[in-house]
Design a protein around this motif. Structure first.
Motif, PDB file in Angstrom:
ATOM      1  N   HIS A  43       0.831  -1.209   0.000  1.00 18.18           N
ATOM      2  CA  HIS A  43       0.000   0.000   0.000  1.00 18.18           C
ATOM      3  C   HIS A  43       0.868   1.263   0.000  1.00 18.18           C
ATOM      4  O   HIS A  43       0.681   2.163   0.823  1.00 18.18           O
ATOM      5  N   GLY A  44       1.811   1.330  -0.921  1.00 19.60           N
ATOM      6  CA  GLY A  44       2.718   2.461  -0.968  1.00 19.60           C
ATOM      7  C   GLY A  44       2.088   3.714  -1.565  1.00 19.60           C
ATOM      8  O   GLY A  44       1.105   3.656  -2.309  1.00 19.60           O
ATOM      9  N   MET A  45       2.664   4.841  -1.213  1.00 21.01           N
ATOM     10  CA  MET A  45       2.289   6.116  -1.815  1.00 21.01           C
ATOM     11  C   MET A  45       3.537   6.980  -1.946  1.00 21.01           C
ATOM     12  O   MET A  45       4.497   6.806  -1.207  1.00 21.01           O
ATOM     13  N   SER A  46       3.548   7.870  -2.922  1.00 20.25           N
ATOM     14  CA  SER A  46       4.707   8.726  -3.164  1.00 20.25           C
ATOM     15  C   SER A  46       4.270  10.176  -3.325  1.00 20.25           C
ATOM     16  O   SER A  46       3.164  10.461  -3.787  1.00 20.25           O
ATOM     17  N   VAL A  47       5.180  11.073  -2.939  1.00 17.17           N
ATOM     18  CA  VAL A  47       4.924  12.514  -3.015  1.00 17.17           C
ATOM     19  C   VAL A  47       5.954  13.146  -3.941  1.00 17.17           C
ATOM     20  O   VAL A  47       7.143  13.199  -3.598  1.00 17.17           O
ATOM     21  N   PRO A  48       5.556  13.614  -5.137  1.00 17.99           N
ATOM     22  CA  PRO A  48       6.490  14.339  -6.006  1.00 17.99           C
ATOM     23  C   PRO A  48       6.830  15.694  -5.388  1.00 17.99           C
ATOM     24  O   PRO A  48       5.966  16.376  -4.833  1.00 17.99           O
ATOM     25  N   LEU A  49       8.100  16.084  -5.488  1.00 14.99           N
ATOM     26  CA  LEU A  49       8.567  17.344  -4.917  1.00 14.99           C
ATOM     27  C   LEU A  49       9.381  18.085  -5.970  1.00 14.99           C
ATOM     28  O   LEU A  49      10.383  17.563  -6.456  1.00 14.99           O
ATOM     29  N   ASP A 106      -1.132  -5.482   5.952  1.00 14.16           N
ATOM     30  CA  ASP A 106      -2.075  -5.738   4.866  1.00 14.16           C
ATOM     31  C   ASP A 106      -3.264  -4.797   4.880  1.00 14.16           C
ATOM     32  O   ASP A 106      -3.845  -4.492   3.833  1.00 14.16           O
ATOM     33  N   ASP A 107      -3.666  -4.316   6.080  1.00 13.73           N
ATOM     34  CA  ASP A 107      -4.877  -3.514   6.186  1.00 13.73           C
ATOM     35  C   ASP A 107      -4.606  -2.012   6.192  1.00 13.73           C
ATOM     36  O   ASP A 107      -5.492  -1.215   6.503  1.00 13.73           O
ATOM     37  N   ALA A 108      -3.389  -1.610   5.862  1.00 14.40           N
ATOM     38  CA  ALA A 108      -3.078  -0.183   5.834  1.00 14.40           C
ATOM     39  C   ALA A 108      -3.898   0.515   4.746  1.00 14.40           C
ATOM     40  O   ALA A 108      -4.153  -0.053   3.685  1.00 14.40           O
ATOM     41  N   ASP A 109      -4.308   1.751   5.019  1.00 11.78           N
ATOM     42  CA  ASP A 109      -5.096   2.508   4.058  1.00 11.78           C
ATOM     43  C   ASP A 109      -4.428   3.860   3.817  1.00 11.78           C
ATOM     44  O   ASP A 109      -4.669   4.823   4.545  1.00 11.78           O
ATOM     45  N   PRO A 110      -3.569   3.950   2.814  1.00 12.46           N
ATOM     46  CA  PRO A 110      -2.848   5.204   2.586  1.00 12.46           C
ATOM     47  C   PRO A 110      -3.754   6.377   2.246  1.00 12.46           C
ATOM     48  O   PRO A 110      -3.396   7.521   2.494  1.00 12.46           O
ATOM     49  N   GLN A 111      -4.935   6.098   1.680  1.00 14.94           N
ATOM     50  CA  GLN A 111      -5.837   7.187   1.314  1.00 14.94           C
ATOM     51  C   GLN A 111      -6.224   8.011   2.532  1.00 14.94           C
ATOM     52  O   GLN A 111      -6.379   9.236   2.459  1.00 14.94           O
ATOM     53  N   ASN A 112      -6.379   7.353   3.684  1.00 15.95           N
ATOM     54  CA  ASN A 112      -6.759   8.056   4.910  1.00 15.95           C
ATOM     55  C   ASN A 112      -5.614   8.871   5.495  1.00 15.95           C
ATOM     56  O   ASN A 112      -5.839   9.705   6.382  1.00 15.95           O
ATOM     57  N   HIS A 113      -4.387   8.608   5.041  1.00 20.18           N
ATOM     58  CA  HIS A 113      -3.212   9.291   5.607  1.00 20.18           C
ATOM     59  C   HIS A 113      -2.512  10.167   4.582  1.00 20.18           C
ATOM     60  O   HIS A 113      -1.493  10.787   4.902  1.00 20.18           O
ATOM     61  N   ILE A 114      -3.046  10.230   3.372  1.00 21.51           N
ATOM     62  CA  ILE A 114      -2.316  10.868   2.287  1.00 21.51           C
ATOM     63  C   ILE A 114      -2.054  12.354   2.553  1.00 21.51           C
ATOM     64  O   ILE A 114      -0.989  12.879   2.227  1.00 21.51           O
ATOM     65  N   GLY A 115      -3.019  13.037   3.179  1.00 20.32           N
ATOM     66  CA  GLY A 115      -2.831  14.457   3.462  1.00 20.32           C
ATOM     67  C   GLY A 115      -1.708  14.711   4.448  1.00 20.32           C
ATOM     68  O   GLY A 115      -0.850  15.581   4.227  1.00 20.32           O
ATOM     69  N   HIS A 116      -1.687  13.942   5.527  1.00 20.00           N
ATOM     70  CA  HIS A 116      -0.666  14.136   6.564  1.00 20.00           C
ATOM     71  C   HIS A 116       0.704  13.709   6.067  1.00 20.00           C
ATOM     72  O   HIS A 116       1.714  14.396   6.314  1.00 20.00           O
ATOM     73  N   LEU A 117       0.777  12.597   5.347  1.00 18.81           N
ATOM     74  CA  LEU A 117       2.062  12.135   4.823  1.00 18.81           C
ATOM     75  C   LEU A 117       2.596  13.094   3.759  1.00 18.81           C
ATOM     76  O   LEU A 117       3.810  13.314   3.667  1.00 18.81           O
ATOM     77  N   ASN A 118       1.698  13.661   2.980  1.00 20.05           N
ATOM     78  CA  ASN A 118       2.101  14.658   1.994  1.00 20.05           C
ATOM     79  C   ASN A 118       2.739  15.858   2.689  1.00 20.05           C
ATOM     80  O   ASN A 118       3.802  16.349   2.270  1.00 20.05           O
TER      81      ASN A 118
END
Length: 241
Positions: free
Chosen positions: A118-124, A141-153
Motif C-alpha cells: 500500500h505504498g504512496m509517493s509525493v512528487p517534490l 495488509d490492512d493499511a489505508d494510505p488514502q486516509n493518511h495521504i494528506g498528513h504524509l504529503n
C-alpha cells in the motif's frame, strides 16, 4: 507528533540522518514504516551507503540489497512516473493511470512481497527543474494510505524543505539566508503557522481575503516555497517566524 512539532524538531536538526529518522518515526506512527527519499535528476547530499537516485532509505534489508544490485530504479514505475505527476499518488493506482510495462509491474509485485504494501509517493519540485520524491509504504495488509495521504504529503514537504536547508552550501556571506518579508507578510504567515485560513486571517487583521492571499503568495515566492506549509517551514528555519 503534529506538523508544527515536526517543523520545530526539524528546525533544530543539522544532520540528514537525524532528520530522516525523525521522518521515519512520524510516518511509523501513521502505520507506514518503510520510507525512501530520492533525487531524480540532480546529485544531492546523501547518506553514503545508498547509491543514486536514493538519498536516504528505510526498507527491509533484503529488498534494499536486491533493489540496488539489480538497478531497479531504472524500471521502477514510481521513479519513472513521478516527474509526470503533480500530486501524491498511490502505487496501487499506477496501473489505472498508465499502461505499465511487465518489468514495471514486476518491481511493484516484488516490493509488495518484500513487505512494502500500500505504498504512496509525493512528487517534490524545486528550483532549476529539480525533482525529488518521498515514498511511504506499510508492512501491514490492512493499511489505508488514502486516509493518511494528506498528513504524509505534508510531512514529505516539510522534510524536503528542512533537507534543502541542511544541504544548502554556504556562500561568502555565511549560511544564513536573508529573506526580506514585509511586516504584513510576516503577520499573515504567523497566522498561517497557526492553521488559520485566508478568510480567518482577513478577519483577524481586518483586511480582505484577497489581500491575505496576495501577501501569502508574495511570502511564498520570496521564500522559494511551493505551498503554505513549506513556506512556514522555511520561515521557521530562517527565524522569521
Amino acid at each position: 507528533m503534529d506538523l508544527f512539532s515536526f517543523t520545530e524538531c526539524a528546525n533544530q536538526t543539522h544532520s540528514l540522518r537525524a532528520l530522516f529518522e525523525l521522518l521515519v518515526g512520524c510516518a511509523t506512527r501513521e502505520g507506514f514504516t518503510e520510507v525512501a527519499y530520492g533525487a531524480l535528476n540532480f546529485e544531492p547530499l546523501q547518506l553514503a551507503e545508498y547509491p543514486p537516485p536514493t538519498v536516504a532509505v528505510k526498507w527491509p534489508p533484503d529488498w534494499c540489497d536486491r533493489y540496488f544490485k539489480r538497478k531497479y530504479h531504472t524500471i521502477d514505475p514510481v521513479v519513472r512516473r513521478t516527474p509526470t505527476l503533480l500530486r501524491p499518488f498511490l502505487w496501487d493506482q499506477l496501473g489505472d493511470l498508465y499502461h505499465l510495462q511487465p518489468d514495471e509491474r514486476r518491481v511493484l509485485d516484488e516490493a509488495r512481497e518484500a513487505g512494502l504494501k500500500h505504498g504512496m509517493s509525493v512528487p517534490l519540485f524545486g528550483p532549476l527543474g529539480r525533482i525529488s520524491v518521498v515514498s511511504f509504504a506499510s508492512a501491514f495488509d490492512d493499511a489505508d494510505p488514502q486516509n493518511h495521504i494528506g498528513h504524509l504529503n505534508a510531512l514529505a514537504c516539510l522534510f524536503h524543505s528542512a533537507y534543502s536547508e541542511i544541504a544548502r552550501p554556504c556562500n561568502d556571506d555565511g549560511c544564513e539566508r536573508k529573506v526580506p518579508l514585509s511586516k504584513r507578510e510576516i503577520s499573515c504567515m504567523r497566522w498561517v503557522k497557526e492553521g488559520k485560513s485566508s478568510w480567518e486571517i482577513g478577519k483577524i487583521l481586518e483586511i480582505s481575503e484577497n489581500t491575505v492571499n496576495f501577501h501569502v503568495k508574495n511570502a511564498m515566492r520570496k521564500l522559494g516555497a511551493t505551498s503554505r506549509i513549506q513556506a512556514v517551514a522555511i520561515a521557521i528555519r530562517l527565524n522569521i517566524l
